[in-house]
Design a protein around this motif. Sequence first.
Motif, mmCIF file in Angstrom:
data_model
loop_
_atom_site.group_PDB
_atom_site.id
_atom_site.type_symbol
_atom_site.label_atom_id
_atom_site.label_comp_id
_atom_site.label_asym_id
_atom_site.label_seq_id
_atom_site.Cartn_x
_atom_site.Cartn_y
_atom_site.Cartn_z
ATOM 1 N N TYR A 3 0.839 -1.196 0.000
ATOM 2 C CA TYR A 3 0.000 0.000 0.000
ATOM 3 C C TYR A 3 0.873 1.244 0.000
ATOM 4 N N SER A 5 0.428 5.676 0.668
ATOM 5 C CA SER A 5 -0.364 6.879 0.899
ATOM 6 C C SER A 5 -0.051 7.873 -0.212
ATOM 7 N N SER A 8 -1.881 12.456 3.103
ATOM 8 C CA SER A 8 -2.606 12.215 4.340
ATOM 9 C C SER A 8 -2.589 13.475 5.196
ATOM 10 N N ASN A 13 -6.752 13.177 1.441
ATOM 11 C CA ASN A 13 -6.329 11.827 1.822
ATOM 12 C C ASN A 13 -6.622 10.848 0.694
ATOM 13 N N THR A 15 -5.363 6.476 -0.209
ATOM 14 C CA THR A 15 -4.492 5.331 0.017
ATOM 15 C C THR A 15 -4.719 4.316 -1.089
ATOM 16 N N VAL A 138 -6.821 0.042 7.595
ATOM 17 C CA VAL A 138 -6.746 1.486 7.349
ATOM 18 C C VAL A 138 -7.766 2.154 8.262
ATOM 19 N N GLN A 160 -2.419 1.231 9.062
ATOM 20 C CA GLN A 160 -2.282 2.658 8.773
ATOM 21 C C GLN A 160 -3.248 3.381 9.710
ATOM 22 N N THR A 211 2.133 2.503 9.965
ATOM 23 C CA THR A 211 2.306 3.877 9.515
ATOM 24 C C THR A 211 1.263 4.749 10.202
ATOM 25 N N LEU A 243 3.121 9.486 7.600
ATOM 26 C CA LEU A 243 2.572 9.840 6.294
ATOM 27 C C LEU A 243 2.373 11.352 6.222
ATOM 28 N N SER A 249 3.999 8.469 -0.071
ATOM 29 C CA SER A 249 4.821 7.822 0.950
ATOM 30 C C SER A 249 5.862 6.883 0.370
#
Length: 255
Positions: A3, A5, A8, A13, A15, A138, A160, A211, A243, A249
């Motif tokens: 995954y 980001s 964020s 936002n 992901t 998440v 996350q 994260t 993030l 990221s």
Amino acid sequence: MRYASLGSGSKGNATLVEHAGRSLLIDCGFSRKGILERMTAASADWSILDAVLVTHEHTDHSRGALAVCEWLDRPLYSSFGTARKMGWLDHELWRPLHGDQLLELETLRVRPVTVPHDAHEPLQFVVASHTEERRLGVLSDLGSITPHILDAYRECHALQLEANHDPVMLRQGPYPPALQARVAGNYGHLSNGQCAQLLEALLWSGLQQVTAGHISEKNNSPELVRRELSRVLGCDADSVQLLGQDGISGWFEFR
């Protein structure tokens, strides 16, 4: 599974999750152009995207979702409450999500999780392979930790999480009292300490990646987040992965 980001924070936002040659996008709080630029920077392939999932209607999570889905002709998933607030109910690409009712995609299985936040039927997500051998949790935009959340996010291989604010900085910061109360309330956002408490409850031997995101630019600092989480993780503060708002990221992989 991996995954990344794509951004964020309070300004946007998103992901991206990939597994076995397919992907999905959780939230799209940037314009279509902005998301394209960020996906290009991540060397991500639009053609393997199966769906866009939106957690709730706040613009930092929903801004470009419909435009991206229309552009790619992909389904847009959200709760009924989010869709009603956004005016998506009659759109041909919208699909409903219900708390704890699994969504089966090409290579991924998604469990929507109901969370306490000041929105219309907000959801967060646990994303897994179809065999459940790999699970990514998440989780952001919630003001308190419930037993249901602890149960849903148990034994994730990657997390996350939200570490939105430091309570002292929030009280001494520029927000008016009403907004401070909203952020710190049970339907607001998790503080650094709450994030650490949640992480401590979810630690297990199979956890490979952690994260932290949705970090307030006005009511928090990376150093404070790292200090809290490094204590739980038992690592140096510099090793805690944070993030950011303004850039991607890079990819986090877990096997």
